[in-house]
Design a protein around this motif. Structure first.
Motif, PDB file in Angstrom:
ATOM      1  N   GLU A  51     -20.329 108.455   1.743  1.00 26.17           N
ATOM      2  CA  GLU A  51     -20.096 108.024   0.363  1.00 26.17           C
ATOM      3  C   GLU A  51     -21.351 108.225  -0.486  1.00 26.17           C
ATOM      4  OE1 GLU A  51     -17.181 107.575  -0.271  1.00 26.17           O
ATOM      5  OE2 GLU A  51     -16.324 107.135   1.683  1.00 26.17           O
ATOM      6  N   ARG A  52     -21.152 108.855  -1.644  1.00 23.31           N
ATOM      7  CA  ARG A  52     -22.220 109.055  -2.641  1.00 23.31           C
ATOM      8  C   ARG A  52     -23.312 110.012  -2.130  1.00 23.31           C
ATOM      9  NH1 ARG A  52     -21.034 103.958  -1.861  1.00 23.31           N
ATOM     10  NH2 ARG A  52     -22.905 103.700  -0.583  1.00 23.31           N
ATOM     11  N   TYR A  53     -22.979 110.874  -1.202  1.00 25.16           N
ATOM     12  CA  TYR A  53     -23.969 111.817  -0.666  1.00 25.16           C
ATOM     13  C   TYR A  53     -24.422 112.777  -1.756  1.00 25.16           C
ATOM     14  CZ  TYR A  53     -26.123 115.435   2.211  1.00 25.16           C
ATOM     15  OH  TYR A  53     -27.005 116.337   2.747  1.00 25.16           O
ATOM     16  N   ASP A  54     -25.712 113.056  -1.807  1.00 23.38           N
ATOM     17  CA  ASP A  54     -26.303 113.954  -2.795  1.00 23.38           C
ATOM     18  C   ASP A  54     -27.017 115.081  -2.056  1.00 23.38           C
ATOM     19  OD1 ASP A  54     -27.637 115.258  -4.789  1.00 23.38           O
ATOM     20  OD2 ASP A  54     -28.656 113.496  -5.599  1.00 23.38           O
ATOM     21  N   THR A  74     -20.404  92.651   5.650  1.00 25.70           N
ATOM     22  CA  THR A  74     -19.198  92.599   4.810  1.00 25.70           C
ATOM     23  C   THR A  74     -19.376  93.405   3.539  1.00 25.70           C
ATOM     24  OG1 THR A  74     -18.577  90.413   5.646  1.00 25.70           O
ATOM     25  CG2 THR A  74     -17.658  91.071   3.517  1.00 25.70           C
ATOM     26  N   HIS A  75     -20.491  93.204   2.843  1.00 25.37           N
ATOM     27  CA  HIS A  75     -20.690  93.913   1.580  1.00 25.37           C
ATOM     28  C   HIS A  75     -21.089  95.365   1.786  1.00 25.37           C
ATOM     29  CE1 HIS A  75     -20.916  89.753  -0.323  1.00 25.37           C
ATOM     30  NE2 HIS A  75     -19.888  90.387  -0.869  1.00 25.37           N
ATOM     31  N   HIS A  76     -21.659  95.685   2.939  1.00 22.50           N
ATOM     32  CA  HIS A  76     -21.913  97.093   3.259  1.00 22.50           C
ATOM     33  C   HIS A  76     -20.573  97.826   3.377  1.00 22.50           C
ATOM     34  CE1 HIS A  76     -24.551 100.075   5.779  1.00 22.50           C
ATOM     35  NE2 HIS A  76     -23.897 100.665   4.802  1.00 22.50           N
ATOM     36  N   ARG A  77     -19.627  97.216   4.072  1.00 18.71           N
ATOM     37  CA  ARG A  77     -18.300  97.821   4.198  1.00 18.71           C
ATOM     38  C   ARG A  77     -17.595  97.889   2.847  1.00 18.71           C
ATOM     39  NH1 ARG A  77     -18.216  94.676   8.987  1.00 18.71           N
ATOM     40  NH2 ARG A  77     -17.049  93.025   7.915  1.00 18.71           N
ATOM     41  N   THR A  78     -17.781  96.852   2.037  1.00 22.83           N
ATOM     42  CA  THR A  78     -17.124  96.782   0.731  1.00 22.83           C
ATOM     43  C   THR A  78     -17.520  97.945  -0.160  1.00 22.83           C
ATOM     44  OG1 THR A  78     -16.953  94.371   0.784  1.00 22.83           O
ATOM     45  CG2 THR A  78     -16.863  95.419  -1.383  1.00 22.83           C
ATOM     46  N   ILE A  79     -18.823  98.218  -0.265  1.00 23.95           N
ATOM     47  CA  ILE A  79     -19.251  99.272  -1.186  1.00 23.95           C
ATOM     48  C   ILE A  79     -18.889 100.659  -0.668  1.00 23.95           C
ATOM     49  CG2 ILE A  79     -21.131  97.815  -2.051  1.00 23.95           C
ATOM     50  CD1 ILE A  79     -23.045  99.775  -0.590  1.00 23.95           C
ATOM     51  N   ASP A  80     -18.857 100.843   0.643  1.00 20.78           N
ATOM     52  CA  ASP A  80     -18.501 102.150   1.181  1.00 20.78           C
ATOM     53  C   ASP A  80     -16.991 102.388   1.152  1.00 20.78           C
ATOM     54  OD1 ASP A  80     -21.067 102.931   1.560  1.00 20.78           O
ATOM     55  OD2 ASP A  80     -21.110 102.612   3.729  1.00 20.78           O
ATOM     56  N   ALA A  81     -16.218 101.302   1.161  1.00 16.24           N
ATOM     57  CA  ALA A  81     -14.759 101.430   1.105  1.00 16.24           C
ATOM     58  C   ALA A  81     -14.273 101.678  -0.317  1.00 16.24           C
ATOM     59  CB  ALA A  81     -14.096 100.175   1.662  1.00 16.24           C
ATOM     60  N   GLN A  82     -15.120 101.386  -1.318  1.00 18.74           N
ATOM     61  CA  GLN A  82     -14.717 101.542  -2.718  1.00 18.74           C
ATOM     62  C   GLN A  82     -15.779 102.333  -3.493  1.00 18.74           C
ATOM     63  OE1 GLN A  82     -13.081  97.804  -4.471  1.00 18.74           O
ATOM     64  NE2 GLN A  82     -13.668  96.889  -2.513  1.00 18.74           N
ATOM     65  N   GLU A  89     -25.220 104.391  -9.819  1.00 22.77           N
ATOM     66  CA  GLU A  89     -25.845 103.645 -10.912  1.00 22.77           C
ATOM     67  C   GLU A  89     -25.658 102.141 -10.735  1.00 22.77           C
ATOM     68  OE1 GLU A  89     -23.804 106.257 -11.224  1.00 22.77           O
ATOM     69  OE2 GLU A  89     -25.377 107.699 -11.770  1.00 22.77           O
ATOM     70  N   LEU A  90     -24.452 101.734 -10.296  1.00 24.81           N
ATOM     71  CA  LEU A  90     -24.193 100.308 -10.110  1.00 24.81           C
ATOM     72  C   LEU A  90     -25.027  99.748  -8.955  1.00 24.81           C
ATOM     73  CD1 LEU A  90     -22.527  97.866 -10.997  1.00 24.81           C
ATOM     74  CD2 LEU A  90     -20.780  98.536  -9.349  1.00 24.81           C
ATOM     75  N   LEU A  91     -25.173 100.516  -7.896  1.00 26.76           N
ATOM     76  CA  LEU A  91     -25.950 100.057  -6.749  1.00 26.76           C
ATOM     77  C   LEU A  91     -27.451  99.976  -7.083  1.00 26.76           C
ATOM     78  CD1 LEU A  91     -24.193 101.895  -3.795  1.00 26.76           C
ATOM     79  CD2 LEU A  91     -23.866  99.548  -4.575  1.00 26.76           C
ATOM     80  N   LEU A  92     -27.926 100.912  -7.881  1.00 29.02           N
ATOM     81  CA  LEU A  92     -29.331 100.850  -8.304  1.00 29.02           C
ATOM     82  C   LEU A  92     -29.576  99.614  -9.162  1.00 29.02           C
ATOM     83  CD1 LEU A  92     -30.009 104.600  -9.150  1.00 29.02           C
ATOM     84  CD2 LEU A  92     -30.999 103.276  -7.267  1.00 29.02           C
ATOM     85  N   ASP A  93     -28.603  99.297 -10.018  1.00 29.31           N
ATOM     86  CA  ASP A  93     -28.714  98.087 -10.833  1.00 29.31           C
ATOM     87  C   ASP A  93     -28.657  96.842  -9.954  1.00 29.31           C
ATOM     88  OD1 ASP A  93     -28.629  96.749 -13.556  1.00 29.31           O
ATOM     89  OD2 ASP A  93     -26.763  95.976 -12.689  1.00 29.31           O
ATOM     90  N   MET A  94     -27.794  96.855  -8.924  1.00 27.22           N
ATOM     91  CA  MET A  94     -27.694  95.741  -7.979  1.00 27.22           C
ATOM     92  C   MET A  94     -29.032  95.531  -7.279  1.00 27.22           C
ATOM     93  SD  MET A  94     -25.202  95.476  -4.613  1.00 27.22           S
ATOM     94  CE  MET A  94     -23.724  95.821  -5.563  1.00 27.22           C
ATOM     95  N   LYS A  95     -29.652  96.616  -6.869  1.00 30.60           N
ATOM     96  CA  LYS A  95     -30.938  96.548  -6.192  1.00 30.60           C
ATOM     97  C   LYS A  95     -32.002  95.946  -7.107  1.00 30.60           C
ATOM     98  CE  LYS A  95     -34.456  99.764  -4.344  1.00 30.60           C
ATOM     99  NZ  LYS A  95     -34.593  99.325  -2.943  1.00 30.60           N
ATOM    100  N   ALA A  96     -32.042  96.427  -8.346  1.00 31.99           N
ATOM    101  CA  ALA A  96     -33.044  95.931  -9.301  1.00 31.99           C
ATOM    102  C   ALA A  96     -32.861  94.447  -9.576  1.00 31.99           C
ATOM    103  CB  ALA A  96     -32.957  96.730 -10.596  1.00 31.99           C
ATOM    104  N   ARG A  97     -31.625  94.014  -9.745  1.00 34.61           N
ATOM    105  CA  ARG A  97     -31.348  92.596 -10.026  1.00 34.61           C
ATOM    106  C   ARG A  97     -31.725  91.710  -8.835  1.00 34.61           C
ATOM    107  NH1 ARG A  97     -27.895  91.470 -14.426  1.00 34.61           N
ATOM    108  NH2 ARG A  97     -27.209  93.354 -15.520  1.00 34.61           N
ATOM    109  N   ALA A  98     -31.401  92.171  -7.628  1.00 36.02           N
ATOM    110  CA  ALA A  98     -31.727  91.390  -6.428  1.00 36.02           C
ATOM    111  C   ALA A  98     -33.231  91.231  -6.287  1.00 36.02           C
ATOM    112  CB  ALA A  98     -31.145  92.068  -5.192  1.00 36.02           C
TER     113      ALA A  98
END
Length: 260
Positions: A51-54, A74-82, A89-98
């Motif tokens: 998923e999201r391979y560049d 659980t959330h690792h599976r969640t993001i890869d399943a969807q 971009e959303l994951l980078l924002d998630m990382k920055a917020r965390a």
């Protein structure tokens, strides 16, 4: 397959506050009993087809700090399943917020937990599979360690292409030589203790770095020579050799006999 560096995971561990980076998730990366709960997630996938391979990323970027998240399973599976919902971009924002909410200084013990996370990254656990699993094949599961959990006692893992086990003729001949060695070793007239067949399998794995079926086809002749030498060194092998008796068939003789 390369992995992130230990300093990178130490930094990631501390910057994420040692918790899952998914918004609102309180799950710690390491449980109170020291169990490694969390997982290293690649924002842009680690492997082609993920998923999201560049394909434009180089390996340094792919394993670098900016491309990694720590998540609970659980959330690792969640993001890869969807993947359509969880974009880069959303994951980078998630990382920055965390990191903004949970950043902590590194601790001496972080090195231990970072090493455990890296070891876990090398494992692939498959709990259900209705098709085939190919190892070290383009587009297939790529892993350092494969742990297969199944209720099917008929499950078989086939040797990968390019290995001795994947070539019917060469697989058969190597097994023939192994069996011949075991036969000779057991029959030695001066053997005081029972021979254990497992010894030869362990010896091959030590010498060639893998169980015999997984040894590369490029080392077929080398493995045959190794077994040839082992057979000749047995007591019975030495006795038969002095009598001029053949100890085993050549590969060509073996093929003529078994292809009839």
């Amino acid at each position: 397959m390369s992995k992130p560096s230990l300093p990178t995971i130490k930094r990631l561990f501390a910057q994420a506050g040692r918790r899952c980076a998914f918004p609102g998730c309180p799950t710690p990366i390491v449980g109170k009993n020291g169990a490694i709960i969390g997982e290293i997630c690649h924002i842009k996938a680690r492997n082609a087809g993920g998923e999201r391979y560049d394909s434009h990323q180089n390996e340094t970027e792919r394993q670098g700090y900016d491309n990694l998240l720590l998540l609970c399973p659980t959330h690792h599976r969640t993001i890869d399943a969807q993947p359509e919902a969880f974009s880069v971009e959303l994951l980078l924002d998630m990382k920055a917020r965390a990191e903004a909410d949970s950043r902590e200084p590194e601790r001496p013990e972080d090195a231990f937990f970072a090493a455990a996370l890296l070891a876990k990254l090398g494992n692939t656990i498959i709990t259900e599979n209705k098709g085939n699993i190919a190892i070290n094949s383009p587009g297939a599961v790529q892993t350092g360690t494969l742990i297969l959990k199944t209720m099917n006692n008929k499950t078989k893992i086939l040797p990968p292409a390019g290995s001795i086990g994947a070539d019917g003729d060469k697989r058969g001949y190597v097994k023939y030589l192994i069996d011949r060695y075991i036969q000779f070793a057991k029959a030695g007239p001066d053997r005081a203790t029972p021979f254990k067949p497992a010894i030869i399998y362990t010896s091959i794995k030590r010498e060639f770095g893998a169980q015999w079926e997984l040894v590369s086809l490029t080392r077929f002749a080398e493995l045959c020579l190794y077994l040839d030498t082992r057979i000749r060194k047995t007591s019975l092998g030495k006795i038969n050799a002095t009598k001029g008796q053949p100890l085993f068939s050549s590969f060509e003789e073996y093929l003529r006999k078994h292809r009839k």
